[in-house]
Scaffold this active site. Structure first.
Site, PDB file in Angstrom:
ATOM      1  N   HIS A 105      27.414  34.905  50.415  1.00  0.00           N
ATOM      2  CA  HIS A 105      28.180  36.092  50.831  1.00  0.00           C
ATOM      3  C   HIS A 105      27.354  36.828  51.884  1.00  0.00           C
ATOM      4  O   HIS A 105      26.139  36.984  51.730  1.00  0.00           O
ATOM      5  CB  HIS A 105      28.446  36.997  49.627  1.00  0.00           C
ATOM      6  CG  HIS A 105      29.250  38.206  49.989  1.00  0.00           C
ATOM      7  ND1 HIS A 105      30.608  38.159  50.200  1.00  0.00           N
ATOM      8  CD2 HIS A 105      28.873  39.503  50.212  1.00  0.00           C
ATOM      9  CE1 HIS A 105      31.053  39.361  50.511  1.00  0.00           C
ATOM     10  NE2 HIS A 105      30.028  40.195  50.531  1.00  0.00           N
ATOM     11  N   SER A 165      31.137  26.790  59.608  1.00  0.00           N
ATOM     12  CA  SER A 165      29.796  26.715  60.205  1.00  0.00           C
ATOM     13  C   SER A 165      28.716  26.532  59.137  1.00  0.00           C
ATOM     14  O   SER A 165      27.706  25.854  59.384  1.00  0.00           O
ATOM     15  CB  SER A 165      29.508  27.948  61.061  1.00  0.00           C
ATOM     16  OG  SER A 165      29.311  29.102  60.282  1.00  0.00           O
ATOM     17  N   ASN A 166      28.900  27.106  57.949  1.00  0.00           N
ATOM     18  CA  ASN A 166      27.911  26.866  56.880  1.00  0.00           C
ATOM     19  C   ASN A 166      27.970  25.426  56.405  1.00  0.00           C
ATOM     20  O   ASN A 166      26.928  24.811  56.122  1.00  0.00           O
ATOM     21  CB  ASN A 166      28.133  27.830  55.720  1.00  0.00           C
ATOM     22  CG  ASN A 166      27.447  29.167  55.957  1.00  0.00           C
ATOM     23  OD1 ASN A 166      26.223  29.259  55.900  1.00  0.00           O
ATOM     24  ND2 ASN A 166      28.215  30.192  56.262  1.00  0.00           N
ATOM     25  N   VAL A 209      33.810  39.093  41.401  1.00  0.00           N
ATOM     26  CA  VAL A 209      33.968  38.687  42.804  1.00  0.00           C
ATOM     27  C   VAL A 209      32.661  38.980  43.546  1.00  0.00           C
ATOM     28  O   VAL A 209      32.177  40.111  43.534  1.00  0.00           O
ATOM     29  CB  VAL A 209      35.132  39.457  43.467  1.00  0.00           C
ATOM     30  CG1 VAL A 209      35.228  39.103  44.944  1.00  0.00           C
ATOM     31  CG2 VAL A 209      36.435  39.146  42.755  1.00  0.00           C
ATOM     32  N   ASP A 210      32.099  37.934  44.135  1.00  0.00           N
ATOM     33  CA  ASP A 210      30.796  38.040  44.797  1.00  0.00           C
ATOM     34  C   ASP A 210      29.743  38.592  43.826  1.00  0.00           C
ATOM     35  O   ASP A 210      28.809  39.293  44.233  1.00  0.00           O
ATOM     36  CB  ASP A 210      30.884  38.891  46.078  1.00  0.00           C
ATOM     37  CG  ASP A 210      31.827  38.272  47.103  1.00  0.00           C
ATOM     38  OD1 ASP A 210      31.816  37.036  47.244  1.00  0.00           O
ATOM     39  OD2 ASP A 210      32.572  39.013  47.754  1.00  0.00           O
ATOM     40  N   GLY A 247      34.990  36.251  36.399  1.00  0.00           N
ATOM     41  CA  GLY A 247      35.268  37.682  36.337  1.00  0.00           C
ATOM     42  C   GLY A 247      34.488  38.559  37.279  1.00  0.00           C
ATOM     43  O   GLY A 247      34.560  39.780  37.168  1.00  0.00           O
ATOM     44  N   LEU A 266      37.856  31.493  42.145  1.00  0.00           N
ATOM     45  CA  LEU A 266      38.025  30.299  41.321  1.00  0.00           C
ATOM     46  C   LEU A 266      38.403  30.682  39.894  1.00  0.00           C
ATOM     47  O   LEU A 266      37.868  31.638  39.327  1.00  0.00           O
ATOM     48  CB  LEU A 266      36.724  29.490  41.293  1.00  0.00           C
ATOM     49  CG  LEU A 266      36.372  28.752  42.582  1.00  0.00           C
ATOM     50  CD1 LEU A 266      34.997  28.098  42.438  1.00  0.00           C
ATOM     51  CD2 LEU A 266      37.426  27.711  42.930  1.00  0.00           C
ATOM     52  N   ARG A 284      48.850  29.709  40.406  1.00  0.00           N
ATOM     53  CA  ARG A 284      47.398  29.814  40.506  1.00  0.00           C
ATOM     54  C   ARG A 284      46.714  28.775  39.604  1.00  0.00           C
ATOM     55  O   ARG A 284      45.722  28.166  39.985  1.00  0.00           O
ATOM     56  CB  ARG A 284      47.028  31.241  40.109  1.00  0.00           C
ATOM     57  CG  ARG A 284      45.604  31.540  39.840  1.00  0.00           C
ATOM     58  CD  ARG A 284      44.786  31.724  41.111  1.00  0.00           C
ATOM     59  NE  ARG A 284      43.379  31.636  40.747  1.00  0.00           N
ATOM     60  CZ  ARG A 284      42.694  32.640  40.215  1.00  0.00           C
ATOM     61  NH1 ARG A 284      43.271  33.807  40.019  1.00  0.00           N
ATOM     62  NH2 ARG A 284      41.428  32.480  39.903  1.00  0.00           N
TER      63      ARG A 284
END
Ligand code: GAR
Length: 202
Positions: free
Chosen positions: A120, A27-28, A156-157, A154, A104, A76
């Site tokens: 986020h 949706s974004n 996250v969010d 390093g 990433l 990964r």
């Protein structure tokens, strides 16, 4: 942005090319691509799941779609290398994460320093990671919202916050009702923040 003069007439300079990475509903992605200038600058969409509805949303607006899944690749680092190769082949200069549910690695972040952006659904630094609405309700906060931030290695969010939009938490809210209110704020905040970032790039 109107900053160039050709033959005496000001003309609009195109925004730098960007690619969108998505994992699910999209949706974004759709909100971003509903803006003609942003749609014109989007060079393609990478989805990380064969089932991602985001692929259909991208095709609906005529964007190239590539599917790069972690499960199809041995490691990964192969996943990150495949993402970087696809982004490079499209000539992207920015990477826009729109519900991309993977961290990433260096292959992408090193190729796009301070040019990877994420949204986020919380007012970071509060409630990073999974289930931010559940976390917000459990904490009893009176407002939540969404955050657009640059992605750095390093964290996250984490990474420098670019813009935020707050919404109230109201009596009787559950995860679904709060998520819907925050999502509407995301659809407003992300396109205009992205435009501001791209317009001031370089
Ligand atoms: C959005 O709420 C976005 O903020 C969130 O995933 C959802 C994707 O929805 N992203 C994160 O939680 C990143 N940590 P969409 O696929 O409909 O755009």
């Amino acid at each position: 942005m109107t900053d160039r003069v050709v033959g005496g007439a000001a003309v609009d300079r195109a925004l730098p090319p960007f690619a969108i990475l998505a994992s699910g509903r999209g949706s974004n992605l759709a909100a971003i691509c509903s803006h003609d200038d942003l749609r014109a600058a989007c060079v393609g969409v990478i989805v990380s799941s064969h089932a991602a509805a985001a692929a259909r949303r991208a095709a609906d607006v005529g964007l190239p779609v590539a599917t790069v899944t972690r499960a199809d690749l041995p490691s990964r680092s192969d996943f990150d290398a495949a993402l970087a190769a696809q982004l490079g082949s499209w000539g992207a200069s920015w990477v826009v994460l729109a519900g991309f549910m993977h961290i990433l690695g260096d292959a992408v972040l090193d190729a796009f320093p301070r040019r990877v952006v994420n949204i986020h659904p919380s007012l970071l630094p509060a409630f990073p990671g999974l289930h931010p609405h559940r976390q917000a309700l459990a904490a009893g906060v009176s407002e939540s919202g969404c955050t657009v931030h640059l992605v750095v290695p390093g964290a996250v969010d984490g990474g420098p916050i670019v813009a935020q939009s707050a919404v109230p938490v109201v009596a009787g809210d559950d995860e679904e009702s709060l998520a819907a209110r925050v999502l509407a704020a995301e659809h407003d905040l992300y396109p205009r923040t992205l435009r501001a970032l791209l317009t001031t790039d370089g």
